[in-house]
Design a protein around this motif. Structure first.
Motif, PDB file in Angstrom:
ATOM      1  N   ALA A 185       0.829  -1.209   0.000  1.00  0.00           N
ATOM      2  CA  ALA A 185       0.000   0.000   0.000  1.00  0.00           C
ATOM      3  C   ALA A 185       0.863   1.259   0.000  1.00  0.00           C
ATOM      4  O   ALA A 185       0.557   2.240  -0.677  1.00  0.00           O
ATOM      5  CB  ALA A 185      -0.935  -0.009   1.208  1.00  0.00           C
ATOM      6  N   GLN A 186       1.947   1.219   0.750  1.00  0.00           N
ATOM      7  CA  GLN A 186       2.842   2.380   0.792  1.00  0.00           C
ATOM      8  C   GLN A 186       3.504   2.608  -0.561  1.00  0.00           C
ATOM      9  O   GLN A 186       3.597   3.741  -1.047  1.00  0.00           O
ATOM     10  CB  GLN A 186       3.904   2.178   1.877  1.00  0.00           C
ATOM     11  N   LYS A 187       3.967   1.534  -1.195  1.00  0.00           N
ATOM     12  CA  LYS A 187       4.604   1.662  -2.501  1.00  0.00           C
ATOM     13  C   LYS A 187       3.594   2.112  -3.552  1.00  0.00           C
ATOM     14  O   LYS A 187       3.919   2.909  -4.450  1.00  0.00           O
ATOM     15  CB  LYS A 187       5.247   0.338  -2.915  1.00  0.00           C
ATOM     16  N   ALA A 188       2.364   1.610  -3.459  1.00  0.00           N
ATOM     17  CA  ALA A 188       1.322   2.031  -4.391  1.00  0.00           C
ATOM     18  C   ALA A 188       1.008   3.513  -4.212  1.00  0.00           C
ATOM     19  O   ALA A 188       0.817   4.252  -5.190  1.00  0.00           O
ATOM     20  CB  ALA A 188       0.065   1.187  -4.173  1.00  0.00           C
ATOM     21  N   LYS A 189       0.960   3.946  -2.964  1.00  0.00           N
ATOM     22  CA  LYS A 189       0.724   5.366  -2.679  1.00  0.00           C
ATOM     23  C   LYS A 189       1.827   6.233  -3.289  1.00  0.00           C
ATOM     24  O   LYS A 189       1.551   7.246  -3.939  1.00  0.00           O
ATOM     25  CB  LYS A 189       0.653   5.584  -1.172  1.00  0.00           C
ATOM     26  N   GLU A 190       3.068   5.835  -3.064  1.00  0.00           N
ATOM     27  CA  GLU A 190       4.201   6.616  -3.580  1.00  0.00           C
ATOM     28  C   GLU A 190       4.174   6.684  -5.101  1.00  0.00           C
ATOM     29  O   GLU A 190       4.414   7.739  -5.698  1.00  0.00           O
ATOM     30  CB  GLU A 190       5.510   6.008  -3.080  1.00  0.00           C
ATOM     31  N   PHE A 191       3.866   5.552  -5.737  1.00  0.00           N
ATOM     32  CA  PHE A 191       3.793   5.514  -7.199  1.00  0.00           C
ATOM     33  C   PHE A 191       2.657   6.398  -7.709  1.00  0.00           C
ATOM     34  O   PHE A 191       2.827   7.175  -8.654  1.00  0.00           O
ATOM     35  CB  PHE A 191       3.589   4.076  -7.672  1.00  0.00           C
ATOM     36  N   ALA A 192       1.488   6.272  -7.079  1.00  0.00           N
ATOM     37  CA  ALA A 192       0.323   7.040  -7.523  1.00  0.00           C
ATOM     38  C   ALA A 192       0.534   8.533  -7.317  1.00  0.00           C
ATOM     39  O   ALA A 192       0.156   9.347  -8.167  1.00  0.00           O
ATOM     40  CB  ALA A 192      -0.918   6.571  -6.773  1.00  0.00           C
ATOM     41  N   GLN A 193       1.143   8.900  -6.218  1.00  0.00           N
ATOM     42  CA  GLN A 193       1.370  10.314  -5.938  1.00  0.00           C
ATOM     43  C   GLN A 193       2.355  10.926  -6.923  1.00  0.00           C
ATOM     44  O   GLN A 193       2.207  12.075  -7.333  1.00  0.00           O
ATOM     45  CB  GLN A 193       1.884  10.483  -4.508  1.00  0.00           C
ATOM     46  N   GLU A 194       3.338  10.133  -7.330  1.00  0.00           N
ATOM     47  CA  GLU A 194       4.356  10.643  -8.247  1.00  0.00           C
ATOM     48  C   GLU A 194       3.898  10.642  -9.701  1.00  0.00           C
ATOM     49  O   GLU A 194       4.283  11.516 -10.482  1.00  0.00           O
ATOM     50  CB  GLU A 194       5.627   9.808  -8.121  1.00  0.00           C
ATOM     51  N   ASN A 195       3.038   9.673 -10.066  1.00  0.00           N
ATOM     52  CA  ASN A 195       2.749   9.462 -11.478  1.00  0.00           C
ATOM     53  C   ASN A 195       1.291   9.602 -11.899  1.00  0.00           C
ATOM     54  O   ASN A 195       1.024   9.784 -13.096  1.00  0.00           O
ATOM     55  CB  ASN A 195       3.212   8.053 -11.884  1.00  0.00           C
ATOM     56  N   LEU A 196       0.334   9.511 -10.964  1.00  0.00           N
ATOM     57  CA  LEU A 196      -1.053   9.353 -11.393  1.00  0.00           C
ATOM     58  C   LEU A 196      -1.983  10.483 -10.971  1.00  0.00           C
ATOM     59  O   LEU A 196      -2.679  11.058 -11.811  1.00  0.00           O
ATOM     60  CB  LEU A 196      -1.602   8.019 -10.863  1.00  0.00           C
ATOM     61  N   TRP A 197      -2.035  10.779  -9.675  1.00  0.00           N
ATOM     62  CA  TRP A 197      -3.016  11.733  -9.174  1.00  0.00           C
ATOM     63  C   TRP A 197      -2.391  12.683  -8.158  1.00  0.00           C
ATOM     64  O   TRP A 197      -1.342  12.392  -7.574  1.00  0.00           O
ATOM     65  CB  TRP A 197      -4.178  10.997  -8.498  1.00  0.00           C
ATOM     66  N   SER A 198      -3.078  13.773  -7.908  1.00  0.00           N
ATOM     67  CA  SER A 198      -2.652  14.701  -6.864  1.00  0.00           C
ATOM     68  C   SER A 198      -3.356  14.432  -5.549  1.00  0.00           C
ATOM     69  O   SER A 198      -2.943  14.929  -4.502  1.00  0.00           O
ATOM     70  CB  SER A 198      -2.908  16.147  -7.292  1.00  0.00           C
ATOM     71  N   SER A 199      -4.424  13.616  -5.608  1.00  0.00           N
ATOM     72  CA  SER A 199      -5.186  13.310  -4.402  1.00  0.00           C
ATOM     73  C   SER A 199      -5.860  11.953  -4.573  1.00  0.00           C
ATOM     74  O   SER A 199      -6.586  11.742  -5.544  1.00  0.00           O
ATOM     75  CB  SER A 199      -6.239  14.396  -4.151  1.00  0.00           C
ATOM     76  N   ALA A 200      -5.617  11.040  -3.633  1.00  0.00           N
ATOM     77  CA  ALA A 200      -6.224   9.705  -3.744  1.00  0.00           C
ATOM     78  C   ALA A 200      -6.211   9.002  -2.400  1.00  0.00           C
ATOM     79  O   ALA A 200      -5.440   9.336  -1.489  1.00  0.00           O
ATOM     80  CB  ALA A 200      -5.483   8.864  -4.781  1.00  0.00           C
ATOM     81  N   LEU A 201      -7.085   8.016  -2.291  1.00  0.00           N
ATOM     82  CA  LEU A 201      -7.137   7.101  -1.155  1.00  0.00           C
ATOM     83  C   LEU A 201      -7.052   5.688  -1.697  1.00  0.00           C
ATOM     84  O   LEU A 201      -7.869   5.289  -2.536  1.00  0.00           O
ATOM     85  CB  LEU A 201      -8.425   7.300  -0.358  1.00  0.00           C
ATOM     86  N   ILE A 202      -6.062   4.937  -1.241  1.00  0.00           N
ATOM     87  CA  ILE A 202      -5.876   3.548  -1.655  1.00  0.00           C
ATOM     88  C   ILE A 202      -6.216   2.655  -0.474  1.00  0.00           C
ATOM     89  O   ILE A 202      -5.666   2.811   0.617  1.00  0.00           O
ATOM     90  CB  ILE A 202      -4.429   3.296  -2.132  1.00  0.00           C
ATOM     91  N   ASN A 203      -7.123   1.735  -0.702  1.00  0.00           N
ATOM     92  CA  ASN A 203      -7.581   0.814   0.341  1.00  0.00           C
ATOM     93  C   ASN A 203      -7.197  -0.598  -0.070  1.00  0.00           C
ATOM     94  O   ASN A 203      -7.873  -1.223  -0.887  1.00  0.00           O
ATOM     95  CB  ASN A 203      -9.096   0.929   0.519  1.00  0.00           C
ATOM     96  N   LEU A 204      -6.101  -1.101   0.460  1.00  0.00           N
ATOM     97  CA  LEU A 204      -5.622  -2.435   0.117  1.00  0.00           C
ATOM     98  C   LEU A 204      -6.091  -3.410   1.192  1.00  0.00           C
ATOM     99  O   LEU A 204      -5.383  -3.720   2.145  1.00  0.00           O
ATOM    100  CB  LEU A 204      -4.099  -2.440  -0.011  1.00  0.00           C
ATOM    101  N   GLY A 205      -7.327  -3.845   1.034  1.00  0.00           N
ATOM    102  CA  GLY A 205      -7.894  -4.784   1.989  1.00  0.00           C
ATOM    103  C   GLY A 205      -7.948  -4.246   3.401  1.00  0.00           C
ATOM    104  O   GLY A 205      -7.783  -4.994   4.364  1.00  0.00           O
ATOM    105  N   GLY A 206      -8.188  -2.953   3.554  1.00  0.00           N
ATOM    106  CA  GLY A 206      -8.254  -2.362   4.879  1.00  0.00           C
ATOM    107  C   GLY A 206      -6.996  -1.630   5.281  1.00  0.00           C
ATOM    108  O   GLY A 206      -6.985  -0.945   6.298  1.00  0.00           O
TER     109      GLY A 206
END
Length: 327
Positions: A185-206
């Motif tokens: 989840a942390q790695k997904a957050k870092e990737f998404a913040q750098e490459n995909l969106w300026s604001s997001a919530l990632i819920n990886l099974g809680g």
């Protein structure tokens, strides 16, 4: 990698919810094929096509981590943890940078938690997994103690320069359930913040990881589930910005023998399921650390857990005792 956390996100299940400032709209996507759980992402994007494209990139990353950290199945074209468990006791095994980094974090988690989170307890955890699947009896302590002879984390030899993993004890095995989803989840957050969106919530099974604020300045709203089966409301609701929220509890993954509940979180000192609390929730910046802390503080008495918690800047915890009272 079946550790289950119970955090409910206050979000609608519609794909496109509303149009917000700066031309961004809120979208949601759900996945059911990573880490044996239901996962989702909520993000603000310009349109549905852009959101779907970005979600595909995030999904590929999550699948990669899901396959690499799998201790139950092998996957074509990669060396996953199952392969390492089978081969690393014989000779060093070449591993991906992602596995090397995650196992290195596992050693860090061991130090942070005073040995309470030990990714080298696979021999013990497998026994409990098998007995839980059978669901009719509890393993004998003699069997558990024999398995515990092969859980010394110093026997996990990580060669970062050559990217290899070796077990000095050939009977040792890895189980990263206490950190894998939080790490991913942390790695997904870092990737998404750098490459995909300026604001997001990632819920990886809680395992919740957030970044940015909603257009207009609102925080992300997260509800923590009440472990009391009689409860009709969430335990608590909070607003978070650039924070992760992870909960460990005894109320989803467990089995009962002679009327006693045995949860899936094992105390490395007693080799028995932890029985101090109904749930412990962690709020901090790093989802991987939150994952490890939630396990450790669920296992340990509250005063010992507080000592660990205080060593992590900005980290907070919510303990719920066996009577479902917030401590």
């Amino acid at each position: 990698m079946k550790k289950v956390f119970s955090v409910i996100i206050c979000i609608s299940l519609t794909l496109t919810l509303c149009s917000c400032g700066r031309g961004l709209k809120r979208f949601e996507k759900t996945y059911s094929d990573v880490f044996d759980t239901i996962s989702s992402v909520v993000a603000y994007d310009t349109d549905g096509d852009s959101f779907e494209k970005h979600c595909d990139e995030l999904h590929k990353l999550l699948l990669k981590y899901n396959n690499l950290f799998d201790i139950y199945n092998s996957h074509d074209g990669i060396t996953c943890l199952k392969d390492i468990n089978e081969k690393a006791g014989k000779s060093p095994v070449k591993a991906s940078p992602e596995i090397i980094d995650m196992l290195t974090f596992g050693k860090k988690a061991y130090k942070i938690t005073g040995g309470t989170v030990n990714i080298c307890m696979g021999s013990v955890l497998k026994i409990w997994h098998d007995y839980r699947e059978e669901g009719t009896r509890v393993p004998e302590m003699s069997i558990l103690k024999k398995a515990a002879e092969h859980c010394d984390i110093s026997d996990l030899v990580i060669d970062e320069k050559n990217s290899t993993v070796y077990f000095a004890d050939s009977e040792m095995s890895l189980d990263v359930g206490a950190i894998a989803k939080g790490y991913a989840a942390q790695k997904a957050k870092e990737f998404a913040q750098e490459n995909l969106w300026s604001s997001a919530l990632i819920n990886l099974g809680g395992n919740i990881a957030t970044f940015g604020i909603k257009p207009g300045g609102a925080q992300w709203t997260v509800q923590i589930e009440n472990p009391d089966p009689r409860a009709t409301q969430a335990l608590t609701t909070m607003g978070v910005v650039d924070k992760s929220v992870v909960t460990s509890g005894d109320y989803q993954r467990f089995y009962e023998v002679d009327g006693k509940r045995y949860c899936h979180i094992i105390d490395p000192k007693t080799l028995m399921p932890a029985d101090n609390f109904s749930s412990v929730s962690i709020i901090c910046e790093d989802s991987a650390i939150a994952d490890a802390l939630s396990t450790a503080l669920f296992v340990l008495p509250k005063d010992e857990g507080e000592g660990i918690l205080n060593s992590i800047e900005g980290a907070k915890a919510i303990w719920v005792d066996k009577d479902y009272k917030i401590l």
